[in-house]
Design a protein around this motif. Structure first.
Motif, short mmCIF file in Angstrom:
data_model
loop_
_atom_site.label_atom_id
_atom_site.label_comp_id
_atom_site.label_asym_id
_atom_site.label_seq_id
_atom_site.Cartn_x
_atom_site.Cartn_y
_atom_site.Cartn_z
N VAL A 59 0.86 -1.19 0.00
CA VAL A 59 0.00 0.00 0.00
C VAL A 59 0.89 1.24 0.00
O VAL A 59 1.81 1.36 0.81
N HIS A 60 0.60 2.16 -0.91
CA HIS A 60 1.37 3.40 -1.04
C HIS A 60 0.41 4.58 -1.00
O HIS A 60 -0.78 4.43 -1.30
N VAL A 61 0.92 5.74 -0.65
CA VAL A 61 0.07 6.92 -0.50
C VAL A 61 0.75 8.12 -1.14
O VAL A 61 1.94 8.36 -0.93
N LEU A 62 -0.04 8.88 -1.91
CA LEU A 62 0.38 10.18 -2.40
C LEU A 62 -0.54 11.23 -1.78
O LEU A 62 -1.76 11.10 -1.85
N HIS A 63 0.04 12.26 -1.18
CA HIS A 63 -0.74 13.34 -0.60
C HIS A 63 -0.67 14.56 -1.51
O HIS A 63 0.41 15.02 -1.86
N ARG A 64 -1.84 15.06 -1.87
CA ARG A 64 -1.93 16.29 -2.65
C ARG A 64 -2.50 17.39 -1.76
O ARG A 64 -3.25 17.10 -0.82
N PRO A 65 -2.15 18.64 -2.01
CA PRO A 65 -2.47 19.70 -1.03
C PRO A 65 -3.94 20.05 -0.92
O PRO A 65 -4.37 20.62 0.09
N GLY A 66 -4.74 19.72 -1.91
CA GLY A 66 -6.15 20.08 -1.84
C GLY A 66 -6.93 19.40 -2.94
O GLY A 66 -6.36 18.72 -3.81
N LYS A 67 -8.24 19.58 -2.92
CA LYS A 67 -9.12 18.93 -3.88
C LYS A 67 -8.96 19.56 -5.25
O LYS A 67 -9.25 20.75 -5.44
N SER A 68 -8.49 18.77 -6.20
CA SER A 68 -8.29 19.30 -7.55
C SER A 68 -8.86 18.39 -8.63
O SER A 68 -8.56 18.55 -9.80
N LEU A 70 -10.90 14.46 -9.90
CA LEU A 70 -10.62 13.05 -10.15
C LEU A 70 -9.59 12.85 -11.26
O LEU A 70 -8.67 12.05 -11.15
N GLY A 71 -9.77 13.59 -12.35
CA GLY A 71 -8.86 13.43 -13.47
C GLY A 71 -7.42 13.73 -13.09
O GLY A 71 -6.50 12.98 -13.43
N ALA A 72 -7.21 14.83 -12.37
CA ALA A 72 -5.86 15.20 -11.94
C ALA A 72 -5.27 14.15 -11.01
O ALA A 72 -4.07 13.84 -11.07
N ALA A 73 -6.10 13.59 -10.14
CA ALA A 73 -5.62 12.55 -9.22
C ALA A 73 -5.17 11.32 -10.00
O ALA A 73 -4.11 10.73 -9.71
N GLU A 179 -12.20 16.49 -16.10
CA GLU A 179 -12.33 15.99 -14.73
C GLU A 179 -13.56 15.09 -14.63
O GLU A 179 -14.48 15.20 -15.42
N GLY A 180 -13.52 14.21 -13.63
CA GLY A 180 -14.70 13.43 -13.27
C GLY A 180 -15.31 12.65 -14.42
O GLY A 180 -14.64 11.94 -15.16
#
Length: 249
Positions: A59-68, A70-73, A179-180
């Protein structure tokens, strides 16, 4: 490139769902790794994912600073997968709508296809716990996009998908802006334009039981507007347009 599989789980406020989902995925396909891409969830989803990663090296995790979005994620996750040598990359909702027990079906199919769609609208596919209005909206959206963009697939908005890593290169991810709901349509359109082999396998989609849906009317409106624009541009642009590279407004 290996055939190692990475399942990408974009999250925003999925604290109630992420733990049980990771457990089910690890049980269903123990050979697959998982990547949680968290958009700074205020409910602590990122911290829960970190604890899961501490207990399980798959299991790995990437943290992004805020909601941007689905597509960007997913694009961030795709890049991470390519950097770490995964040969197969899977999109999966983090709300429990996509059944981990059906993942093996997608992974089996992607052995002989470039892209596999977990489809609700092929024989054997199903949707559970959706009101008639939501079911109608989804089917109508798919039908409109299929007709406008000449897509042969039945479920063009499904978010349960498997890609061979080489297919992501051919799709051309750098220009994607959607997105989305619309992100899934654009990815599929580009895959078709790039001449990739695309398979559909039946899945059962279950509406989320915990947490709030991220689907909003503006997301559907954006998708329909972009699809209409892409269809118009495809018909008016010169035949020499590069495959797999729809233009953006």
């Amino acid at each position: 490139m290996s055939d190692r599989a990475l399942v990408i789980l974009p999250t925003y406020n999925e604290a109630e769902n992420i733990g049980p989902l990771v457990d089910r995925l690890r049980l269903s396909v123990p050979t697959a790794d998982l990547l949680v891409v968290d958009d700074g969830s205020p409910d602590g989803t990122g911290g829960i994912a970190d604890e899961l990663a501490r207990r399980d090296e798959a299991v790995h995790v990437l943290h992004r600073p805020g909601k941007s979005g689905l597509g960007a994620a997913y694009l961030h996750g795709f890049s991470w997968a390519r950097q770490h040598g995964y040969g197969v990359v899977v999109e999966c909702d983090a709300d429990g709508s996509h059944h981990p027990e059906e993942l093996e079906r997608l992974l089996d199919a992607v052995r002989t296809a470039d892209v596999v769609i977990g489809s609700r609208w092929v024989p054997g596919g199903a949707v559970e716990d959706w009101p008639v209005s939501r079911r109608t909206l989804s089917r109508a959206g798919s039908a409109y996009a299929r007709a406008a963009l000449h897509l042969p697939q039945h479920d063009v908005t499904s978010g349960y998908r498997a890609f061979r890593a080489a297919a992501l290169d051919r799709i051309g991810l750098d220009g994607i802006q959607s997105e989305g709901y619309c992100f899934q349509i654009e990815m599929l359109w580009r895959a078709n334009n790039a001449g990739l082999s695309i398979a559909e396998v039946p899945i059962t989609f279950t509406d989320r039981r915990l947490g709030a849906s991220k689907m909003r009317g503006r997301i559907v409106a954006e998708a329909m507007w972009r699809v209409t624009r892409w269809a118009w541009e495809s018909r008016s642009h010169s035949p020499g347009r590069t495959s797999g590279e729809p233009r953006h407004a």
